[in-house]
Structure formats: C-alpha cells, structure tokens
Design a protein around this motif. Structure first.
Motif, PDB file in Angstrom:
ATOM      1  N   SER A 310     -13.503  -0.015   5.982  1.00 57.60           N
ATOM      2  CA  SER A 310     -11.649  -0.990   6.223  1.00 57.60           C
ATOM      3  C   SER A 310     -10.951  -0.318   4.925  1.00 57.60           C
ATOM      4  O   SER A 310     -11.385   0.820   4.043  1.00 57.60           O
ATOM      5  CB  SER A 310     -12.225  -2.205   5.216  1.00 57.60           C
ATOM      6  OG  SER A 310     -10.483  -2.458   5.225  1.00 57.60           O
ATOM      7  N   HIS A 312      -7.830  -1.809   4.127  1.00 58.94           N
ATOM      8  CA  HIS A 312      -6.768  -3.127   3.439  1.00 58.94           C
ATOM      9  C   HIS A 312      -7.318  -4.190   3.138  1.00 58.94           C
ATOM     10  O   HIS A 312      -7.057  -4.916   3.085  1.00 58.94           O
ATOM     11  CB  HIS A 312      -6.301  -3.405   5.022  1.00 58.94           C
ATOM     12  CG  HIS A 312      -5.450  -2.169   5.574  1.00 58.94           C
ATOM     13  ND1 HIS A 312      -6.075  -1.489   6.961  1.00 58.94           N
ATOM     14  CD2 HIS A 312      -4.373  -1.925   5.381  1.00 58.94           C
ATOM     15  CE1 HIS A 312      -5.130  -0.353   7.372  1.00 58.94           C
ATOM     16  NE2 HIS A 312      -4.031  -1.376   6.203  1.00 58.94           N
ATOM     17  N   PRO A 383      -8.302 -10.356   1.022  1.00 59.72           N
ATOM     18  CA  PRO A 383      -8.104  -8.988   0.983  1.00 59.72           C
ATOM     19  C   PRO A 383      -7.438  -8.399  -0.116  1.00 59.72           C
ATOM     20  O   PRO A 383      -7.246  -7.191  -0.571  1.00 59.72           O
ATOM     21  CB  PRO A 383      -7.344  -8.721   1.974  1.00 59.72           C
ATOM     22  CG  PRO A 383      -6.665  -9.795   1.760  1.00 59.72           C
ATOM     23  CD  PRO A 383      -7.516 -10.722   1.881  1.00 59.72           C
ATOM     24  N   ASP A 422      -4.678 -10.664   9.010  1.00 63.58           N
ATOM     25  CA  ASP A 422      -3.617  -9.520   9.012  1.00 63.58           C
ATOM     26  C   ASP A 422      -4.793  -8.213   9.055  1.00 63.58           C
ATOM     27  O   ASP A 422      -4.530  -7.372   9.584  1.00 63.58           O
ATOM     28  CB  ASP A 422      -2.135  -9.118   8.051  1.00 63.58           C
ATOM     29  CG  ASP A 422      -2.035 -10.739   8.459  1.00 63.58           C
ATOM     30  OD1 ASP A 422      -1.178 -10.761   9.970  1.00 63.58           O
ATOM     31  OD2 ASP A 422      -0.505 -11.331   7.529  1.00 63.58           O
ATOM     32  N   ALA A 423      -5.514  -8.108   8.051  1.00 67.39           N
ATOM     33  CA  ALA A 423      -6.002  -6.915   7.104  1.00 67.39           C
ATOM     34  C   ALA A 423      -7.371  -6.496   8.820  1.00 67.39           C
ATOM     35  O   ALA A 423      -7.017  -5.617   8.924  1.00 67.39           O
ATOM     36  CB  ALA A 423      -6.424  -7.163   6.151  1.00 67.39           C
ATOM     37  N   LYS A 426      -5.201  -4.461  11.310  1.00 66.09           N
ATOM     38  CA  LYS A 426      -4.581  -3.317  11.305  1.00 66.09           C
ATOM     39  C   LYS A 426      -5.701  -2.232  10.877  1.00 66.09           C
ATOM     40  O   LYS A 426      -6.286  -1.542  11.292  1.00 66.09           O
ATOM     41  CB  LYS A 426      -4.377  -3.328   9.721  1.00 66.09           C
ATOM     42  CG  LYS A 426      -2.981  -3.834   9.535  1.00 66.09           C
ATOM     43  CD  LYS A 426      -2.395  -3.499   8.473  1.00 66.09           C
ATOM     44  CE  LYS A 426      -1.282  -4.299   7.623  1.00 66.09           C
ATOM     45  NZ  LYS A 426      -0.854  -5.254   6.893  1.00 66.09           N
ATOM     46  N   ASP A 427      -7.310  -2.331  10.080  1.00 68.72           N
ATOM     47  CA  ASP A 427      -8.144  -1.728  10.169  1.00 68.72           C
ATOM     48  C   ASP A 427      -9.000  -1.332  11.584  1.00 68.72           C
ATOM     49  O   ASP A 427      -9.689  -0.273  12.171  1.00 68.72           O
ATOM     50  CB  ASP A 427      -9.315  -1.954   9.327  1.00 68.72           C
ATOM     51  CG  ASP A 427      -9.012  -2.043   8.040  1.00 68.72           C
ATOM     52  OD1 ASP A 427      -9.058  -1.439   7.692  1.00 68.72           O
ATOM     53  OD2 ASP A 427      -9.383  -3.175   7.272  1.00 68.72           O
TER      54      ASP A 427
END
Length: 528
Positions: A310, A312, A383, A422-423, A426-427
């Motif tokens: 990750s 994020h 996060p 949300d994180a 993205k990852d």
C-alpha cells in the motif's frame, strides 16, 4: 443356494441404507480480545452448539493492555468441554467432530521459557501503545522506510515486534531468558497450539502466514522469515526461538488436543481472526471485501495471489494459505476503537446500561447536530497512523445531548471505514460493488445504514454472524476433506441476508466526510 445368497446380500444392502449415516461436524476455537469461544459447525456452515467465556482485561497504565496467557488457555479448554456437553445433549457424539480449527486475536504477543513452557510476562495485547517511544527510535534507523515493502506492515505500536522488543528491554526475566537462548516468542495462535498440544512435552511450535505476517518478521512474497527484517530489529535467532511458519490448513503441523473431552482430535486449520472473517464471508476472489465491527474494526479486501504494498496507509497481509492451494493476499485497514467505544459510553460515561442500547439512545436524535467524536483512545490506525492522537470531541454546544454523542460515537467507526475504503480503491484498482459486514456493531440497523450512506454502496449483513469462527472451521474442514472445494460454499449463509442501500446524496456524503477529516487533523499531538 445362489438365489439364497443373493437374497441375503439384498437384505444386507437394504438394512445398510436404512441406517442413517452419522453426521459429521467441525469444531472452531475463536479466541478473541475479550472472550474465548468454541463453536461446532455442520456441513451447511451452521453453528449447532457453542460456549463463550470472558476473561480479565488488565490495564496496568494508560495505554497499556494485557492478558493472562494461562487464563486464555484455560478459558479455551473450558469452552470446548461446555460446548461439547451441549452438543451431546442434542443427541450428537463428540466423536463426530472430525477436526478443530483455530482463529485468534493477532498481534497480541506472548513470551515464554522454552525449557519450562511457562510464560514470562502477561501477553501484551494488540491495542497496547506502551512501545511508542521505542517505535519513534526505530523509525530513525537506516532502512526503516524499506520495511513495509518486505512485510506489508508499517512501523507502529501495532505489530508484534514492538511488543517483543519492549519486553526484552524492560522485563529482566525476558532479557535473561533471551541471553540464555531459551526465549520462545509467539502470537496467540502459536501459544494456543503449543499449550493445547501439552506444551513443552510435545513442543508443537508453529504459526500460519496470516498470523506471522503481523509480526514484521515474515517476507510476504516467500512466506518465510526475512533475514533483513530480523537484522534490522537486531534479533539473534540463535537466542530467540521463532515458530515454524506452516500453511493455514495442514493435516499434521498443528498436532492434536492433549486434553479436554476432545482429547486426540486433530487441529488442522488456523487463521488470524480478520483473515478468518474474510474466509467466513466467502471472500475467495479478488475485489471482495468484508468489514468486522468488533472491539476494533477491520476491513479486508482480497487482492489475489500477488501482494500489493500500500501507498495509502493500509497494510498488506496474508488472507489465507490453504492446503493444496496457492496463497491469497489482502489489503487491510485497521481501526483500533470500534465496539470498545460503545463500552466506553457504557462503563466510563454511564450513558447506557448495556451495549445493545446504544442504537436506541442514538435514535433519540435525528443526527449528531455537528458533534464529531474522533475515538482515538490508542491513537489512530489506518489509513492515518497518528500515534499521538487521542480521543477528541468536537462541536459540543449547549444543545448537545447524550443522544448526539452516542450518534457521533457510532459515526466515528463509519467515517474511518470510508477513509479505508477510499484508500483500498486507490491501492488495489478494484471498484468495490458492495461491503459484507459482521461483528457485534453490525447488529445495529442505524449503524449499518449510516455506513451505507457514507460509502455510497450497498452493505450486506448475513443472517448468521459467526463468520470468523466459520472461517476457522473452513480452514480445518478443507484440510481433512470435510469440504472438498471452495465451490461448496456458494450457498452457505446466503439465506436471510439484510441489504442496506444508500439514502443520501453524494454532496451530503462528501460534506460530512470533510468535517470528519478536519476533526482528524485537529486531534493530532495530544499524547506527547
């Protein structure tokens, strides 16, 4: 004569078909942060008997959290005996339990003397933050920024390594045992398997990858201990005994129960609790995710056969490593305080008589009236990873009531879940379509609707909520052929599910989340 023999054979076959086949079952040890349980599952994935025992929570200082390792083992053994007694009262036989699986609280750390099998200190629980100063020093070492790319976990007070190092620095008996080369280290899965097998006498000393990945000692790609990681932490493996890493499902590695009414029954599966919940929610394919609302809150998304590190603020962990299958990985977001925030309202502030009544109190108001509660009692986990944050209430006015604070408490977990999702998007690159949920807080319709409104996708709540224990049963059952493949679980626990759908606009969702993010930034720095 031949006709007579044929008739005898036909009568024998008919009699055999009239005798009902003995139904088989799988046992599941669910060793959690506040209690231990033993459940017995049938082939349909339904629990038919269970027993639960709470054990003592030890808080020697603010931010410290401990368990008695021997009390944990004792509670598990008593749960097995009580659940089996209930099972047999229903007319079943204990012999019909074909194997036992284990799921456990993960980063919680136990150390013991290898020569005696006795613990040298209370277990330090995953929520404990006493190693904060030690972690700050570790972050200054050369190479600290490279650790997560190997093990998937960032340096913080959360993983087991910080707890082990603190014990070695601060408890003379632990340091002395290490210097003599006799110090045994394990997470709760290792400790339980060791003691349930009879301890020192048989010395079954193992861990599965879903637990070993929480220590900061294991290379995610090889599923074995990393010399680079152990060197960074300056640990001498000739003095420190680490458990052998074996598959999450293994027919021999975990031994068998040395005592209880199930003495001799094999232990054939083991999963850290959040990986077990992902398995129990049938998250077998990339892009499927679950959130467990327990003492803490843990969101896992299956990302397939290759780990993704990750960028994020999330962790990368092993989802499962089953017998005769390739390992699967997951992205994880961990929230330190979820159900424990409700206990805070109940025990510390005396807002409610029982945890079950928090939704009733929250429903006495239409919304939180601007109150935002950042429940960072032990800092903020994913996060954000803000170790020096502390619980902070914002937006109080003369209008604020207990109902507003109760509602803000429930919302805190939902906001952090949105930040993690949300994180994850993205990852991982996966566009999550729905979120499977379990754990105590998911019993609240208000909380689940709030969660759904904040993340903007459906929330799916199964009728049978014992998904963590079911995951451990699946790990054990697949290993012994009780279930043949993952395809058999397609219809397991699929009846009677509740689906929550979003009811607010994207604009309102974003406005509420922006206020939460502002509060998060304002809660920094309270713990020096």
């Amino acid at each position: 004569m031949e006709r007579l023999e044929n008739l005898k054979q036909q009568l024998t076959e008919a009699a055999t078909t009239m005798v009902p086949q003995q139904e088989a079952f799988i046992g599941s040890i669910d060793q959690g942060t506040t209690s231990s349980r033993f459940l017995i599952f049938n082939k349909a994935g339904e629990p038919v008997a269970s027993h639960q025992i709470e054990f003592k929570q030890i808080y020697p200082q603010p931010g410290w959290h401990e368990h008695d390792p021997l009390e944990i083992v004792d509670s598990v053994e008593k749960c097995i005996d009580k659940a089996v007694a209930q099972f047999e009262e229903q007319g079943h036989s204990g012999k019909s339990i074909k194997a036992v699986g284990i799921t456990n609280q993960r980063e919680t750390t136990v150390v013991w003397d290898h020569t005696t099998g006795e613990p040298l200190h209370n277990a330090i629980v995953w929520t404990d933050t006493r190693a904060q100063g030690l972690v700050r020093k570790l972050k200054q070492r050369l190479g600290a920024g490279d650790l997560q790319s190997i093990c998937g976990v960032p340096l913080s007070t959360y993983p087991s390594v910080s707890k082990l190092l603190w014990l070695m620095e601060n408890v003379p008996a632990v340091k002395e045992c290490y210097d003599k080369g006799n110090l045994a280290f394990g997470t709760i899965d290792t400790w339980l398997v060791y003691k349930l097998n009879g301890g020192r006498k048989r010395n079954i000393f193992v861990s599965d990858p879903s637990n070993a990945s929480r220590t900061m000692f294991m290379d995610l790609k090889t599923l074995s201990y990393s010399d680079a990681l152990l060197d960074f932490f300056r640990l001498d493996t000739s003095k420190l005994k680490l458990p052998q890493i074996v598959q999450s499902g293994d027919p021999k590695a975990y031994g068998n129960l040395a005592s209880t009414v199930l003495q001799g029954i094999q232990i054939t599966g083991c999963l850290g609790d959040q990986s077990a919940a992902l398995v129990g929610q049938k998250g077998f394919h990339p892009g499927l995710a679950k959130n467990t609302y327990g003492t803490g809150c843990f969101l896992l998304m299956n990302i397939g056969e290759k780990p993704v590190v990750s960028t994020h603020g999330l962790l990368t962990t092993v989802a499962y490593d089953f017998h005769n299958m390739k390992p699967s990985y997951a992205l994880e977001g961990s929230i330190a305080v979820a159900g424990s925030s409700i206990k805070f309202l109940q025990n510390n502030l005396e807002f409610i008589e029982s945890s079950a009544k928090v939704s009733q109190l929250a429903e006495t108001v239409e919304d939180s009236a601007g109150v935002t509660f950042v429940t960072a009692f032990s800092g903020l986990f994913a996060p954000y990873w803000i170790d020096d944050a502390r619980g902070t209430l914002f937006g109080l006015t003369a209008y604020t009531t207990k109902g507003h604070i109760a509602r803000a408490t429930l919302e805190a977990t939902c906001f952090q879940t949105k930040a993690i999702l949300d994180a994850m998007g993205k990852d991982s690159g996966y566009d999550l379509k729905e979120l499977a949920v379990d754990g105590g807080m998911c019993n609240s319709d208000l909380t689940m609707q709030t969660q759904c409104d904040l993340i903007g996708i459906p929330v799916i709540r199964p009728s049978m909520r014992e998904t963590t224990a079911l995951g451990a049963a699946i790990a054990a059952g697949l290993t012994v052929g009780f279930w043949k493949s993952l395809d058999e679980f397609k219809d397991v626990n699929s009846q009677g599910t509740s689906t929550f759908k979003p009811t607010v606009s994207a604009e309102e969702r974003n406005t509420r989340f922006a206020r939460w993010e502002k509060a998060v930034q304002m809660c920094r720095g309270w713990a020096s």
